[in-house]
Design a protein around this motif. Structure first.
Motif, mmCIF file in Angstrom:
data_model
loop_
_atom_site.group_PDB
_atom_site.id
_atom_site.type_symbol
_atom_site.label_atom_id
_atom_site.label_comp_id
_atom_site.label_asym_id
_atom_site.label_seq_id
_atom_site.Cartn_x
_atom_site.Cartn_y
_atom_site.Cartn_z
ATOM 1 N N THR A 1 0.818 -1.215 0.000
ATOM 2 C CA THR A 1 0.000 0.000 0.000
ATOM 3 C C THR A 1 0.851 1.264 0.000
ATOM 4 O OG1 THR A 1 -0.213 -0.169 2.413
ATOM 5 C CG2 THR A 1 -2.015 -1.059 1.080
ATOM 6 N N TRP A 2 2.131 1.124 0.221
ATOM 7 C CA TRP A 2 3.050 2.254 0.097
ATOM 8 C C TRP A 2 4.439 1.747 -0.238
ATOM 9 C CZ3 TRP A 2 7.284 3.141 3.361
ATOM 10 C CH2 TRP A 2 7.352 2.332 4.493
ATOM 11 N N LYS A 3 5.267 2.668 -0.737
ATOM 12 C CA LYS A 3 6.621 2.314 -1.138
ATOM 13 C C LYS A 3 7.571 3.442 -0.745
ATOM 14 C CE LYS A 3 9.314 0.887 -5.109
ATOM 15 N NZ LYS A 3 9.314 0.550 -6.519
ATOM 16 N N ILE A 4 8.789 3.096 -0.459
ATOM 17 C CA ILE A 4 9.793 4.096 -0.131
ATOM 18 C C ILE A 4 10.214 4.811 -1.416
ATOM 19 C CG2 ILE A 4 12.124 4.451 0.762
ATOM 20 C CD1 ILE A 4 11.628 1.983 2.553
ATOM 21 N N ASN A 5 10.200 6.122 -1.360
ATOM 22 C CA ASN A 5 10.591 6.949 -2.501
ATOM 23 C C ASN A 5 12.082 7.241 -2.401
ATOM 24 O OD1 ASN A 5 10.853 8.760 -4.558
ATOM 25 N ND2 ASN A 5 9.441 10.277 -3.730
ATOM 26 N N THR A 6 12.888 6.523 -3.147
ATOM 27 C CA THR A 6 14.338 6.710 -3.099
ATOM 28 C C THR A 6 14.792 7.910 -3.926
ATOM 29 O OG1 THR A 6 14.601 5.148 -4.919
ATOM 30 C CG2 THR A 6 14.801 4.275 -2.681
ATOM 31 N N ASP A 7 13.871 8.497 -4.712
ATOM 32 C CA ASP A 7 14.224 9.625 -5.573
ATOM 33 C C ASP A 7 14.192 10.972 -4.858
ATOM 34 O OD1 ASP A 7 14.444 7.825 -7.664
ATOM 35 O OD2 ASP A 7 12.340 8.070 -8.234
ATOM 36 N N ASP A 8 13.449 11.056 -3.751
ATOM 37 C CA ASP A 8 13.269 12.348 -3.084
ATOM 38 C C ASP A 8 13.303 12.144 -1.573
ATOM 39 O OD1 ASP A 8 12.598 14.857 -2.190
ATOM 40 O OD2 ASP A 8 10.779 15.029 -3.393
ATOM 41 N N SER A 9 14.413 12.505 -0.949
ATOM 42 C CA SER A 9 14.554 12.289 0.496
ATOM 43 C C SER A 9 13.640 13.195 1.319
ATOM 44 C CB SER A 9 16.008 12.498 0.921
ATOM 45 O OG SER A 9 16.404 13.836 0.662
ATOM 46 N N LYS A 10 13.145 14.285 0.722
ATOM 47 C CA LYS A 10 12.216 15.169 1.442
ATOM 48 C C LYS A 10 10.801 14.600 1.474
ATOM 49 C CE LYS A 10 14.799 19.368 0.653
ATOM 50 N NZ LYS A 10 14.793 20.723 0.142
ATOM 51 N N LYS A 11 10.499 13.714 0.541
ATOM 52 C CA LYS A 11 9.197 13.027 0.490
ATOM 53 C C LYS A 11 9.477 11.533 0.396
ATOM 54 C CE LYS A 11 6.835 16.834 -1.759
ATOM 55 N NZ LYS A 11 6.096 17.266 -2.937
ATOM 56 N N PRO A 12 9.807 10.899 1.537
ATOM 57 C CA PRO A 12 10.275 9.508 1.485
ATOM 58 C C PRO A 12 9.199 8.461 1.215
ATOM 59 C CG PRO A 12 10.173 10.280 3.735
ATOM 60 C CD PRO A 12 9.858 11.463 2.872
ATOM 61 N N LEU A 13 7.929 8.835 1.242
ATOM 62 C CA LEU A 13 6.873 7.843 1.035
ATOM 63 C C LEU A 13 6.158 8.057 -0.289
ATOM 64 C CD1 LEU A 13 5.251 7.833 4.576
ATOM 65 C CD2 LEU A 13 7.101 6.422 3.729
ATOM 66 N N LYS A 14 5.920 6.952 -1.010
ATOM 67 C CA LYS A 14 5.079 6.959 -2.206
ATOM 68 C C LYS A 14 3.805 6.215 -1.844
ATOM 69 C CE LYS A 14 8.373 6.867 -5.996
ATOM 70 N NZ LYS A 14 8.893 6.081 -7.113
#
Length: 131
Positions: free
Chosen positions: A98-111
């Motif tokens: 239901t969610w994934k770690i956003n490795t592209d943007d450390s300021k918004k770590p959740l996708k």
């Protein structure tokens, strides 16, 4: 009675609305354990035991993914949610489901994967003041 009123109001707004009811007070929702965390972290190498541990979580996640709106009604205990509601939320908030770690943007770590589902949490508390 409140459920009937809510359904009527929703159907007036959207005649296509489909309702699924889950009474958390009578559901046996397992709490997250170390085994659950271990099983949920190995998506591709899960064995039968891991799948059994995550069976309830998979059912709840499928409900969330196939639903547009989820309304949760709950009492408030000690300015917090009851354990059954916390257990339910823990079962549906699962990394890579239901969610994934956003490795592209450390300021918004959740996708967020479940983009179309809206959650409404309605809580109430009753107390009596005595002087």
């Amino acid at each position: 009675m409140e459920r009937t009123f809510f359904i009527k109001q929703c159907k007036m707004s959207n005649g296509e609305a489909v309702f699924t009811f889950r009474d958390l007070a009578i559901s046996e929702i397992p709490f997250v354990t170390e085994s659950w965390i271990e099983a949920s972290s190995k998506k591709k190498q899960r064995n039968e035991h891991d799948n059994d541990i995550l069976k309830i979580s998979d059912v709840y996640i499928e409900e969330v993914k196939s639903t547009d709106i989820i309304v949760l009604g709950s009492p408030m205990y000690n300015w917090s949610i009851p354990g059954t509601l916390k257990a339910y939320l823990d079962q549906i908030i699962r990394v890579n489901e239901t969610w994934k770690i956003n490795t592209d943007d450390s300021k918004k770590p959740l996708k967020q994967f479940v983009l179309k589902t809206f959650f409404f949490l309605i809580m109430s508390q009753f107390y009596i003041l005595r002087f």
